[in-house]
Scaffold this motif. Structure first.
Motif, PDB file in Angstrom:
ATOM      1  N   GLY A  66       0.809  -1.216   0.000  1.00  0.00           N
ATOM      2  CA  GLY A  66       0.000   0.000   0.000  1.00  0.00           C
ATOM      3  C   GLY A  66       0.840   1.264   0.000  1.00  0.00           C
ATOM      4  O   GLY A  66       0.460   2.270  -0.602  1.00  0.00           O
ATOM      5  N   GLY A  67       1.989   1.240   0.649  1.00  0.00           N
ATOM      6  CA  GLY A  67       2.882   2.402   0.656  1.00  0.00           C
ATOM      7  C   GLY A  67       3.404   2.730  -0.728  1.00  0.00           C
ATOM      8  O   GLY A  67       3.580   3.900  -1.082  1.00  0.00           O
ATOM      9  N   TRP A  68       3.646   1.700  -1.533  1.00  0.00           N
ATOM     10  CA  TRP A  68       4.082   1.924  -2.914  1.00  0.00           C
ATOM     11  C   TRP A  68       2.969   2.599  -3.702  1.00  0.00           C
ATOM     12  O   TRP A  68       3.212   3.541  -4.464  1.00  0.00           O
ATOM     13  CB  TRP A  68       4.489   0.603  -3.566  1.00  0.00           C
ATOM     14  N   LEU A  69       1.726   2.125  -3.510  1.00  0.00           N
ATOM     15  CA  LEU A  69       0.594   2.736  -4.194  1.00  0.00           C
ATOM     16  C   LEU A  69       0.442   4.201  -3.791  1.00  0.00           C
ATOM     17  O   LEU A  69       0.220   5.068  -4.637  1.00  0.00           O
ATOM     18  CB  LEU A  69      -0.696   1.970  -3.885  1.00  0.00           C
ATOM     19  N   MET A  70       0.583   4.488  -2.489  1.00  0.00           N
ATOM     20  CA  MET A  70       0.483   5.865  -2.009  1.00  0.00           C
ATOM     21  C   MET A  70       1.565   6.740  -2.640  1.00  0.00           C
ATOM     22  O   MET A  70       1.308   7.878  -3.030  1.00  0.00           O
ATOM     23  CB  MET A  70       0.577   5.904  -0.487  1.00  0.00           C
ATOM     24  N   SER A  71       2.779   6.200  -2.733  1.00  0.00           N
ATOM     25  CA  SER A  71       3.876   6.997  -3.305  1.00  0.00           C
ATOM     26  C   SER A  71       3.640   7.281  -4.784  1.00  0.00           C
ATOM     27  O   SER A  71       3.961   8.370  -5.266  1.00  0.00           O
ATOM     28  CB  SER A  71       5.227   6.313  -3.083  1.00  0.00           C
ATOM     29  N   GLN A  72       3.080   6.333  -5.516  1.00  0.00           N
ATOM     30  CA  GLN A  72       2.791   6.567  -6.928  1.00  0.00           C
ATOM     31  C   GLN A  72       1.714   7.636  -7.090  1.00  0.00           C
ATOM     32  O   GLN A  72       1.799   8.493  -7.980  1.00  0.00           O
ATOM     33  CB  GLN A  72       2.373   5.267  -7.626  1.00  0.00           C
ATOM     34  N   MET A  73       0.694   7.599  -6.220  1.00  0.00           N
ATOM     35  CA  MET A  73      -0.335   8.648  -6.262  1.00  0.00           C
ATOM     36  C   MET A  73       0.282  10.002  -5.945  1.00  0.00           C
ATOM     37  O   MET A  73      -0.039  11.010  -6.588  1.00  0.00           O
ATOM     38  CB  MET A  73      -1.470   8.340  -5.281  1.00  0.00           C
ATOM     39  N   ALA A  74       1.189  10.060  -4.959  1.00  0.00           N
ATOM     40  CA  ALA A  74       1.846  11.321  -4.599  1.00  0.00           C
ATOM     41  C   ALA A  74       2.693  11.849  -5.753  1.00  0.00           C
ATOM     42  O   ALA A  74       2.720  13.058  -6.014  1.00  0.00           O
ATOM     43  CB  ALA A  74       2.701  11.142  -3.349  1.00  0.00           C
ATOM     44  N   LEU A  75       3.389  10.946  -6.462  1.00  0.00           N
ATOM     45  CA  LEU A  75       4.191  11.375  -7.613  1.00  0.00           C
ATOM     46  C   LEU A  75       3.313  11.958  -8.710  1.00  0.00           C
ATOM     47  O   LEU A  75       3.631  12.993  -9.296  1.00  0.00           O
ATOM     48  CB  LEU A  75       4.999  10.198  -8.165  1.00  0.00           C
ATOM     49  N   GLY A  76       2.201  11.303  -9.001  1.00  0.00           N
ATOM     50  CA  GLY A  76       1.289  11.808 -10.025  1.00  0.00           C
ATOM     51  C   GLY A  76       0.682  13.142  -9.642  1.00  0.00           C
ATOM     52  O   GLY A  76       0.642  14.087 -10.444  1.00  0.00           O
ATOM     53  N   ALA A  77       0.206  13.242  -8.400  1.00  0.00           N
ATOM     54  CA  ALA A  77      -0.396  14.489  -7.923  1.00  0.00           C
ATOM     55  C   ALA A  77       0.640  15.610  -7.886  1.00  0.00           C
ATOM     56  O   ALA A  77       0.354  16.752  -8.252  1.00  0.00           O
ATOM     57  CB  ALA A  77      -1.022  14.278  -6.550  1.00  0.00           C
ATOM     58  N   GLY A  78       1.854  15.285  -7.473  1.00  0.00           N
ATOM     59  CA  GLY A  78       2.925  16.283  -7.425  1.00  0.00           C
ATOM     60  C   GLY A  78       3.299  16.790  -8.803  1.00  0.00           C
ATOM     61  O   GLY A  78       3.595  17.970  -8.991  1.00  0.00           O
ATOM     62  N   SER A  79       3.279  15.897  -9.774  1.00  0.00           N
ATOM     63  CA  SER A  79       3.561  16.305 -11.145  1.00  0.00           C
ATOM     64  C   SER A  79       2.522  17.311 -11.641  1.00  0.00           C
ATOM     65  O   SER A  79       2.869  18.344 -12.225  1.00  0.00           O
ATOM     66  CB  SER A  79       3.564  15.065 -12.050  1.00  0.00           C
ATOM     67  N   LEU A  80       1.262  17.024 -11.360  1.00  0.00           N
ATOM     68  CA  LEU A  80       0.199  17.946 -11.762  1.00  0.00           C
ATOM     69  C   LEU A  80       0.322  19.285 -11.022  1.00  0.00           C
ATOM     70  O   LEU A  80       0.211  20.349 -11.628  1.00  0.00           O
ATOM     71  CB  LEU A  80      -1.172  17.318 -11.508  1.00  0.00           C
TER      72      LEU A  80
END
Length: 139
Positions: free
Chosen positions: A25-39
């Protein structure tokens, strides 16, 4: 979500697994954070620092080799902050079947070169990094 283009597209690898054989789940959270941060960095044209992450849910499981597509949408824009919803949709490794596996909400604050909050909407040259000075976008 209204934006049909993924911010992040990545395949779950063995290093992304938890001790029980599922995607961590932490990996999934980090991927969401990367996507949101990019936007957030693109929208604010500069450094965006995550200050809050809430409302996480993991309604589905993802398997080794599945492709994660992270979709993001701006929910709210303040003077110095952007609130972004992120969803992770998994696509089965050997097919086209998809399912929602994670979602959450992130708040980012735009920062100047000294790390101090700055307006999301900068005017003209003030929004652009100085010539010869690389931008440090912390998405």
């Amino acid at each position: 979500m209204t934006n049909p283009q993924p911010q992040i597209r990545v395949t779950a690898m063995p290093t992304d697994m938890n001790p029980y054989g599922g995607v961590f789940g932490g990996w999934l959270m980090s991927q969401m954070a990367l996507g949101a941060g990019s936007l957030a960095s693109r929208e604010g044209q500069g450094k965006a620092v995550v200050v809050s992450a809430t409302d996480f849910a993991f309604p589905g499981a993802m398997a080794l080799g599945d492709e994660l597509n992270v979709y993001c949408e701006i929910l709210k824009e303040g003077n110095t902050s952007i609130t972004i919803a992120a969803e992770g949709i998994a696509r089965a490794r050997h097919g086209e079947e998809t399912k929602l596996v994670c979602k959450g909400t992130f708040v980012f604050v735009l920062a100047d070169d000294d790390g101090k909050p700055r307006p999301v909407r900068m005017q003209g040259a003030a929004a652009q990094p100085a010539a010869g000075h690389a931008s440090n976008n912390d998405g």
